[in-house]
Design an enzyme around this catalytic site. Sequence first.
Site, PDB file in Angstrom:
ATOM      1  N   ARG A   1      -3.985   9.505   3.976  1.00  0.00           N
ATOM      2  CA  ARG A   1      -2.817  10.349   4.242  1.00  0.00           C
ATOM      3  C   ARG A   1      -1.979  10.560   2.977  1.00  0.00           C
ATOM      4  O   ARG A   1      -1.456  11.633   2.726  1.00  0.00           O
ATOM      5  CB  ARG A   1      -1.970   9.649   5.333  1.00  0.00           C
ATOM      6  CG  ARG A   1      -0.657  10.252   5.614  1.00  0.00           C
ATOM      7  CD  ARG A   1      -0.526  11.206   6.738  1.00  0.00           C
ATOM      8  NE  ARG A   1      -1.653  11.944   7.188  1.00  0.00           N
ATOM      9  CZ  ARG A   1      -1.568  13.145   7.775  1.00  0.00           C
ATOM     10  NH1 ARG A   1      -0.397  13.727   7.929  1.00  0.00           N
ATOM     11  NH2 ARG A   1      -2.628  13.763   8.207  1.00  0.00           N
TER      12      ARG A   1
ATOM     13  N   LYS B   1       0.838  -1.216   0.000  1.00  0.00           N
ATOM     14  CA  LYS B   1       0.000   0.000   0.000  1.00  0.00           C
ATOM     15  C   LYS B   1       0.867   1.258   0.000  1.00  0.00           C
ATOM     16  O   LYS B   1       0.634   2.185  -0.769  1.00  0.00           O
ATOM     17  CB  LYS B   1      -0.908   0.008   1.244  1.00  0.00           C
ATOM     18  CG  LYS B   1      -1.576   1.353   1.500  1.00  0.00           C
ATOM     19  CD  LYS B   1      -2.460   1.349   2.743  1.00  0.00           C
ATOM     20  CE  LYS B   1      -1.764   1.648   4.029  1.00  0.00           C
ATOM     21  NZ  LYS B   1      -1.471   3.079   4.277  1.00  0.00           N
ATOM     22  N   ASN B   2       1.844   1.290   0.910  1.00  0.00           N
ATOM     23  CA  ASN B   2       2.597   2.532   1.079  1.00  0.00           C
ATOM     24  C   ASN B   2       3.610   2.781  -0.023  1.00  0.00           C
ATOM     25  O   ASN B   2       4.324   3.776   0.000  1.00  0.00           O
ATOM     26  CB  ASN B   2       3.236   2.578   2.472  1.00  0.00           C
ATOM     27  CG  ASN B   2       2.169   2.764   3.535  1.00  0.00           C
ATOM     28  OD1 ASN B   2       1.026   3.125   3.217  1.00  0.00           O
ATOM     29  ND2 ASN B   2       2.510   2.503   4.786  1.00  0.00           N
TER      30      ASN B   2
ATOM     31  N   ASP C   1      -5.248   7.421   8.972  1.00  0.00           N
ATOM     32  CA  ASP C   1      -5.449   6.887  10.319  1.00  0.00           C
ATOM     33  C   ASP C   1      -5.262   7.979  11.362  1.00  0.00           C
ATOM     34  O   ASP C   1      -4.397   8.839  11.229  1.00  0.00           O
ATOM     35  CB  ASP C   1      -4.421   5.779  10.606  1.00  0.00           C
ATOM     36  CG  ASP C   1      -4.716   4.514   9.826  1.00  0.00           C
ATOM     37  OD1 ASP C   1      -5.904   4.210   9.635  1.00  0.00           O
ATOM     38  OD2 ASP C   1      -3.753   3.856   9.405  1.00  0.00           O
TER      39      ASP C   1
HETATM   40  N1  EPU Z   1       6.124  14.334  11.232  1.00  0.00           N
HETATM   41  C1  EPU Z   1       6.260  15.661  11.569  1.00  0.00           C
HETATM   42  N2  EPU Z   1       6.206  16.596  10.591  1.00  0.00           N
HETATM   43  C2  EPU Z   1       6.024  16.240   9.282  1.00  0.00           C
HETATM   44  C3  EPU Z   1       5.875  14.873   8.945  1.00  0.00           C
HETATM   45  C4  EPU Z   1       5.917  13.930   9.955  1.00  0.00           C
HETATM   46  O1  EPU Z   1       6.429  15.995  12.746  1.00  0.00           O
HETATM   47  O2  EPU Z   1       5.999  17.130   8.436  1.00  0.00           O
HETATM   48  C5  EPU Z   1       6.168  13.327  12.306  1.00  0.00           C
HETATM   49  C6  EPU Z   1       4.821  12.618  12.451  1.00  0.00           C
HETATM   50  O3  EPU Z   1       3.941  13.352  13.269  1.00  0.00           O
HETATM   51  C7  EPU Z   1       5.230  11.314  13.070  1.00  0.00           C
HETATM   52  C8  EPU Z   1       6.578  11.026  12.400  1.00  0.00           C
HETATM   53  O4  EPU Z   1       7.049  12.282  11.922  1.00  0.00           O
HETATM   54  O5  EPU Z   1       5.442  11.487  14.433  1.00  0.00           O
HETATM   55  C9  EPU Z   1       6.530  10.026  11.273  1.00  0.00           C
HETATM   56  O6  EPU Z   1       5.669  10.479  10.237  1.00  0.00           O
HETATM   57  P1  EPU Z   1       5.924  10.131   8.708  1.00  0.00           P
HETATM   58  O7  EPU Z   1       5.851  11.378   7.937  1.00  0.00           O
HETATM   59  O8  EPU Z   1       7.167   9.302   8.585  1.00  0.00           O
HETATM   60  O9  EPU Z   1       4.688   9.196   8.391  1.00  0.00           O
HETATM   61  P2  EPU Z   1       3.602   9.360   7.245  1.00  0.00           P
HETATM   62  O10 EPU Z   1       4.266   9.640   5.944  1.00  0.00           O
HETATM   63  O11 EPU Z   1       2.501  10.225   7.710  1.00  0.00           O
HETATM   64  C10 EPU Z   1       3.792   6.818   6.621  1.00  0.00           C
HETATM   65  C11 EPU Z   1       2.851   5.669   6.418  1.00  0.00           C
HETATM   66  C12 EPU Z   1       2.324   5.169   7.757  1.00  0.00           C
HETATM   67  C13 EPU Z   1       3.492   4.767   8.625  1.00  0.00           C
HETATM   68  C14 EPU Z   1       4.469   5.954   8.763  1.00  0.00           C
HETATM   69  C15 EPU Z   1       5.722   5.617   9.537  1.00  0.00           C
HETATM   70  C16 EPU Z   1       1.868   6.166   4.290  1.00  0.00           C
HETATM   71  C17 EPU Z   1       0.676   6.554   3.520  1.00  0.00           C
HETATM   72  N3  EPU Z   1       1.734   6.120   5.605  1.00  0.00           N
HETATM   73  O12 EPU Z   1       3.031   7.858   7.222  1.00  0.00           O
HETATM   74  O13 EPU Z   1       1.579   3.990   7.451  1.00  0.00           O
HETATM   75  O14 EPU Z   1       3.023   4.385   9.888  1.00  0.00           O
HETATM   76  O15 EPU Z   1       4.874   6.403   7.448  1.00  0.00           O
HETATM   77  O16 EPU Z   1       6.389   4.554   8.963  1.00  0.00           O
HETATM   78  O17 EPU Z   1       2.920   5.890   3.734  1.00  0.00           O
HETATM   79  C18 EPU Z   1      -0.205   2.457   7.565  1.00  0.00           C
HETATM   80  O18 EPU Z   1       0.162   2.029   6.473  1.00  0.00           O
HETATM   81  O19 EPU Z   1      -1.065   1.856   8.264  1.00  0.00           O
HETATM   82  C19 EPU Z   1       0.399   3.690   8.066  1.00  0.00           C
HETATM   83  C20 EPU Z   1      -0.142   4.403   9.031  1.00  0.00           C
END
Ligand code: EPU
Length: 422
Positions: A97, A26-27, A121
Amino acid sequence: MNNESPQIIVRRSGPLSGNVQVPGAKNSVLKLMAATLLAEGEYVLTNVPAIADVVTMSDLLTALGISTKWLGPHELSLTNSGNISTEAPFENVDRIRASINVLGPLLTHYGQALINWPGGDDFGGRPIDLHIGGLEKMGATIEQNLLNIRASADQLNGAEIELSFASVGATENILTAAIYAKGTTVIDNAAREPEIGDLCNMLVAMGAEIEGIGSSRLVVHGKQKGSLHSVRHSVINDRVQAATYIAAVAIAGGDVQIRGAKSEHMEMVIDKYSQMGVLISPSRDGLRVTSPGRLNAIDFATLPYPGIATDYKPLLVAMNSVSNGVGIVTENLFPGRFRYIEELCKLGADIRIDGHHAVVKGVEYLIGTSVIAPDIRAGAALVVAGLAAHGETVISEIHHIDRGYDDLVGRLSGLGADVTRV
Ligand code: EPU
């Protein structure tokens, strides 16, 4: 609760046997789909998982002007004819997201983007300040209000960007924005998840110039706007779905081949599973998993890749909850990502939350009851936990599971688990 909504019913199962194929990630696929905004032509993605989030991303891209067509159950064609809108409609963006991943491509190619705050989520606050800070450093003007984000830049410029946290989404948005920036962009402390490697590989096949793929320093040499071309690309397999089937065998017992599981993408989690007593060995086309008996509880902390992914955590917590001993779990990415613990406790798990830690005391067995899937991975973990619960575990709100799991019920039933969807 709406009685018409589908539910998953799980009964104590095991030992599991046979083999299961891991679907595409998915990601990865959602980000690859968003990258088709970067250049005109017809793209064909193969190994696309049959999940609701792909449909949502497809709807979003359709609203932006990309036409999508299924060529087969796991083969998706996306055509960018160049007639692209830069305004992403709220109803599409709000549901996932990864919708934020259209920001980088729209801005760098079309000079502007208007997008609502992305959904996905609910783990508490999920800011995008790192995305915005990186794009501003490249020369974008970004205005934010309570509803949306408006970004513009006639021409982005290469920049040296050091992320204060290795964010997956920020790395991807800055990476795609850098494709048509003037000059070179360096992303330091870039996230290194295999799905980002997959995106880089597709971008390179499209004509981008990226160094350091798979490392925490990505160097992108900008290209002439619109000079990239469409490609055919196979989505990498989903390490979280692979980990889910390992957890199922671990908790229910058995001997199963997980076809398409890539151990090189899962080293640390495999190490943790092994510490718990699960036997995992390479097989011809994936991993062979056997689980000889009751597991041992372990301590672990979530971290960006190559650490233990936060997405594995609900599975490991479910396993700890029926293991020998006590395991201390530390969540370092999303402090609010513990909502499923209340549901596990309804099944009889003994878990105490203290700040961003959870103390899991293993019990001999769980007892089935009605629970709610609060998010994608937590929902899957409740299904896995149900395999170790006496009686019947009834899981509602399974639309969360459908967002990211390609036929979880069918795949588990194929291994002999007593799981049905009603
Ligand atoms: N963060 C910030 N500022 C930002 C971006 C992120 O503070 O501008 C913080 C977030 O609040 C969090 C941490 O950094 O505490 C990690 O966030 P990240 O940006 O790495 O995650 P994401 O891109 O929002 C993706 C996956 C998630 C997965 C996370 C971590 C997708 C669509 N989602 O989210 O996947 O948990 O990386 O690996 O790629 C899932 O698939 O069920 C899922 C939630």
